[in-house]
Scaffold this active site. Structure first.
Site, PDB file in Angstrom:
ATOM      1  N   ASP A  72      43.550  41.581  41.352  1.00  0.00           N
ATOM      2  CA  ASP A  72      42.993  40.678  40.361  1.00  0.00           C
ATOM      3  C   ASP A  72      43.963  39.508  40.153  1.00  0.00           C
ATOM      4  O   ASP A  72      45.046  39.470  40.730  1.00  0.00           O
ATOM      5  CB  ASP A  72      42.754  41.464  39.059  1.00  0.00           C
ATOM      6  CG  ASP A  72      41.690  40.824  38.197  1.00  0.00           C
ATOM      7  OD1 ASP A  72      40.611  40.514  38.714  1.00  0.00           O
ATOM      8  OD2 ASP A  72      41.947  40.629  36.991  1.00  0.00           O
ATOM      9  N   ASP A 129      40.446  43.592  45.971  1.00  0.00           N
ATOM     10  CA  ASP A 129      41.396  42.478  45.856  1.00  0.00           C
ATOM     11  C   ASP A 129      42.379  42.805  44.744  1.00  0.00           C
ATOM     12  O   ASP A 129      42.128  43.690  43.933  1.00  0.00           O
ATOM     13  CB  ASP A 129      40.660  41.191  45.459  1.00  0.00           C
ATOM     14  CG  ASP A 129      39.915  41.362  44.130  1.00  0.00           C
ATOM     15  OD1 ASP A 129      38.810  41.923  44.152  1.00  0.00           O
ATOM     16  OD2 ASP A 129      40.472  40.996  43.086  1.00  0.00           O
TER      17      ASP A 129
END
Ligand SMILES: [Zn+2]
Length: 261
Positions: free
Chosen positions: A209, A207
């Site tokens: 952050d 992902d």
């Protein structure tokens, strides 16, 4: 006997990737391991596996007994460790699903046992190049051949966790020069160097952050989803790398000799 071990991180804890699996139970001077060590084969190569978070992901990052894990791997004769880890990306170009081979770390942990040397002897080990260059090189070569999207060098910042970063922290980590963020590399990599074991990491970007403007706050569910697709890439890299590693002497093995006070 196995010379190479994989420390399986989040999403990577299935010993059935090996054939002829055996379980090794052992105690250590530092207490219990995260999990039993599984040994088995990939082709003709003997390999060991240990699950960093324990069976069913029940050990929080701060509570992982890294010293026991590394001590046990050393004890059974391991000379090379490939550690897998999920990570958040702090850079636009490191997209979710990409693989990263970090070459530097920043230690943002707070309360972990980070050395084997805390009794009668002190060791100040050099950490200029914390990851084994030769091992990283092989992993990256294999990833390139398999046409897996990857990044050859990166700085990983290891945070204490178990919570994820605030947006302010995430922006600060970027400003500090970190490229990815995780909760496991430090002190594992440090202890491996103290033990004279070559260590490299395969980080799976799950992902962006929380610095990322378009990013909804990170959730565990999002990470698990991306990880499923990452795990296959990591397996392929690991499987193809174990055949190619030169298990002879590497400078990582003797680094501790000049560190003892
Ligand atoms: Zn090495």
């Amino acid at each position: 006997m196995a010379k190479i071990a994989m420390i399986g991180g989040s999403g990577f804890d299935d010993p059935n990737i090996l054939s002829e699996i055996r379980q090794v139970k052992m105690g250590t001077p530092y207490g219990p391991l995260s999990s039993d060590i599984s040994t088995g084969k990939i082709g003709s190569i003997e390999v060991a596996l240990i699950n960093r978070h324990g069976k069913g992901h029940r050990i929080a990052p701060s509570l992982i007994n890294n010293r026991a894990n590394i001590w046990a791997l050393k004890e059974i004769g391991i000379t090379h460790i490939v550690a897998t880890t999920a990570c958040g990306s702090l850079r636009q170009e490191i997209e979710p699903g990409h693989i990263v081979f970090p070459d530097q770390f920043i230690d943002w942990t707070k309360s972990r046992k980070n050395s084997f040397f805390e009794g009668d002897q002190v060791a100040h080990i050099s950490m200029g190049d914390p990851f084994c260059k030769k091992l990283r090189q092989i992993l990256a070569e294999v990833a390139a051949e398999l046409q897996i999207k990857h990044h050859m060098s990166a700085t990983v910042i290891t945070i204490e966790g178990p919570r994820f970063s605030t947006r302010a922290e995430s922006r600060m980590f970027r400003a500090l020069g970190a490229d990815i963020v995780n909760m496991s590399t430090v002190p594992e990599v440090v202890l491996a160097r103290e033990a004279g074991i070559c260590y490299a990491s395969i980080a799976m970007s799950t992902d962006y952050d929380s610095w990322h403007v378009s990013e909804a706050p990170v959730t565990w569910e999002m990470i698990v989803q991306t990880m499923k697709t990452n795990v296959e890439s990591v397996k392929q890299i690991f499987f193809n790398s174990v055949q190619r590693i030169n298990y002879e002497q590497c400078e990582c093995k003797t680094a501790i000799e000049s560190a003892l006070v």
